[in-house]
Design an enzyme around this catalytic site. Structure first.
Site, short mmCIF file in Angstrom:
data_model
loop_
_atom_site.label_atom_id
_atom_site.label_comp_id
_atom_site.label_asym_id
_atom_site.label_seq_id
_atom_site.Cartn_x
_atom_site.Cartn_y
_atom_site.Cartn_z
N HIS A 47 30.37 -33.10 -38.24
CA HIS A 47 29.55 -34.16 -37.63
C HIS A 47 29.59 -33.98 -36.12
CE1 HIS A 47 29.28 -36.33 -41.53
NE2 HIS A 47 30.36 -35.60 -41.74
N HIS A 51 23.49 -33.54 -35.85
CA HIS A 51 23.90 -33.05 -37.16
C HIS A 51 23.18 -33.79 -38.27
CE1 HIS A 51 26.59 -36.53 -36.68
NE2 HIS A 51 26.59 -36.59 -38.00
N ASP A 53 23.69 -35.39 -41.99
CA ASP A 53 24.66 -35.84 -42.98
C ASP A 53 24.21 -35.42 -44.37
OD1 ASP A 53 26.31 -37.17 -41.21
OD2 ASP A 53 25.76 -39.19 -41.86
N HIS A 57 28.74 -37.28 -48.11
CA HIS A 57 29.50 -37.90 -47.02
C HIS A 57 29.68 -39.40 -47.25
CE1 HIS A 57 30.96 -38.73 -43.03
NE2 HIS A 57 29.85 -39.32 -42.63
#
Ligand SMILES: [Zn+2]
Length: 216
Positions: A47, A51, A53, A57
């Site tokens: 992260h 970025h 996800d 996550h």
């Protein structure tokens, strides 16, 4: 062609979530040590700066980043600038008269102004806003802060909302210089097997320059 680079510089100084692992680069070989090339490796949270996800996550049954289709990360994108004060979630009413016209929407809040200096009172998204975006057919949402939920959130309501609707997430974007409007987003995650995120090099080309569904 004019474009905006919306990726912060990755260096040891780049701020990461409190307790997470900052970037460091470890040099194995170097010309100044008499080696025949420069060779290094990195250690860092995934992260990191701008970025994407992955669903795993924030959900036990979510998929890793390598299983994301590429199409959400590539195509026509709307940038919306809001001014709602520190620590707030963006709610549907904050859109005012702005209509959602693209399948990718990035929000500029100005609430995390320096990628090298952590501040806890950054803005985030409300689950109600995610619901609205889902109704409009949005498949990627992004923000210029480290998270789409508040820093201290444990329930991660907005992450749960994007999971329900299978909406992709970009965080840590740098949108200071980008006016509201329509762009073409390019922000592809790496296919890191089983990973919970991937850094991206995110750019916005001015206008709509790609056919909207390159990868169905
Ligand atoms: Zn993240």
């Amino acid at each position: 062609m004019k474009y905006f680079d919306i990726t912060p510089l990755i260096s040891e100084k780049l701020a990461v979530y409190p307790g997470d692992i900052a970037y460091s680069r470890n040099v194995a070989l170097a010309f100044e040590k008499g080696d025949h090339l420069l060779l290094s490796s990195i250690t860092a949270t995934l992260h990191l700066g701008a970025h994407a996800d992955a669903a795993n996550h924030y959900h036990a049954e979510g998929a890793g980043i390598e299983q994301r289709p590429l199409s959400p990360y590539l195509g026509t994108c709307q940038v919306i600038r809001v001014d709602i004060g520190p620590g707030k979630r963006i709610e549907p009413r904050h859109l005012g008269t702005t209509e959602i016209t693209a399948q990718r929407v990035l929000f500029y809040t100005g609430s995390f102004p320096d990628p090298q200096t952590w501040n806890a009172d950054f803005c985030s998204l409300s689950p109600e806003l995610i619901e609205l975006l889902a109704k409009k057919g949005v498949k990627l949402v992004g923000i210029d802060t480290p998270s789409i939920d508040p820093e201290d959130s444990k329930k991660l309501e907005s992450h749960q909302a994007v999971y329900r609707h299978d909406i992709c997430v970009l965080e840590g974007l740098v949108l200071e210089a980008v006016p509201s409007g329509i762009y073409t987003l390019i922000a592809l995650p790496l296919p890191l097997q089983g990973a919970d995120a991937s850094p991206v090099r995110a750019i916005l080309l001015e206008g709509q320059v790609l056919a909207d569904e390159l990868f169905p």
